[in-house]
Scaffold this active site. Structure first.
Site, PDB file in Angstrom:
ATOM      1  CG  ASP A 177      89.647  13.699 -39.200  1.00 44.68           C
ATOM      2  OD1 ASP A 177      90.787  14.160 -38.944  1.00 44.68           O
ATOM      3  OD2 ASP A 177      88.916  13.123 -37.958  1.00 44.68           O
ATOM      4  CD  GLU A 218      90.823  16.980 -41.921  1.00 41.18           C
ATOM      5  OE1 GLU A 218      91.601  16.858 -41.058  1.00 41.18           O
ATOM      6  OE2 GLU A 218      89.459  17.453 -41.454  1.00 41.18           O
TER       7      GLU A 218
END
Length: 227
Positions: free
Chosen positions: A49, A121
């Site tokens: 992320d 992610e």
């Protein structure tokens, strides 16, 4: 551990050859099948992320050198939010290589928005740990493609835009109500109605509550703008 044929094909699609294949295997391992010796992808998701965020921030600054922070922020949010990550994951075929427990597979886990977004992610983090930031950057820019150049000038999500519209007129935040849920448990369809103090409302249906709320907010904004 060695990659399966499907995992190798997925890595080829990323444009990255893993020197440490265990990283990719962990990135596609969901908590529903994890064990002490087979960790899930949550820690990788956390790192990925942040890597994605840095790459998108750099790309947006380069794409529009004169844009103010208030303009860049909603574009950034549109590019890194879970729905976008899940859409990229679907296009990359990530769902096909996820390692899931039986119950998660039976409930349609390979198609779930949150699960796909999280895994995307995690894959980004796997590339980063395998070969560094530039390798991760190259993979991200390849996968996100023209999304960066074509992100809406005003890319606020519809719920945020509707809330700002209501607040500007002295109203309380919009209320979102689930009015129906159809379909089987592994592929539900949610119908959400958004309501304003002033009496206006709109409905929309989608495969997740979050998507249905966004669609309902967008529909109501469109109706309000037409008045």
């Amino acid at each position: 551990m060695k990659l399966s044929a499907e995992q190798r094909a997925f890595a080829d699609g990323l444009g990255h050859e893993f020197g440490k294949p265990d990283l990719l295997i962990r990135a596609v391992t969901h908590g529903s099948i994890a064990t002490a010796s087979r960790p899930d992808n949550q820690r990788l998701e956390f790192l990925g992320d942040r890597v994605l965020g840095l790459v998108m921030a750099e790309a947006l600054l380069a794409a529009d050198p004169d844009a103010a922070e208030g303009v860049l922020a909603p574009r950034f949010n549109a590019l890194v939010r879970k729905e976008t990550c899940a859409d990229v994951a679907r296009q990359a075929g990530l769902g096909d290589v996820l390692r899931l427990g039986r119950s998660e597979m039976m409930s349609g886990g390979r198609r779930k928005e949150a699960l796909l977004g999280d895994a995307m992610e995690a894959v980004i983090a796997a590339v980063y740990l395998d070969a560094g930031f530039e390798a991760a950057r190259a993979v991200i820019l390849r996968l996100w493609g023209d999304r960066i150049a074509t992100v809406e000038p005003d890319a606020r999500d519809a719920k945020t835009a509707l809330q700002e519209w209501a607040q500007a007129r002295g109203q309380t935040p919009p209320a979102y109500v689930e009015v129906a849920r159809d379909g089987p448990d592994h592929a539900p369809l949610f119908t959400i109605e958004v309501r304003l103090d002033s009496g206006q409302s709109a409905r929309a249906a989608a495969k997740s509550k979050r998507m249905a709320e966004q669609s309902a907010a967008r529909a109501l904004l469109t109706a309000l703008e037409a008045q």
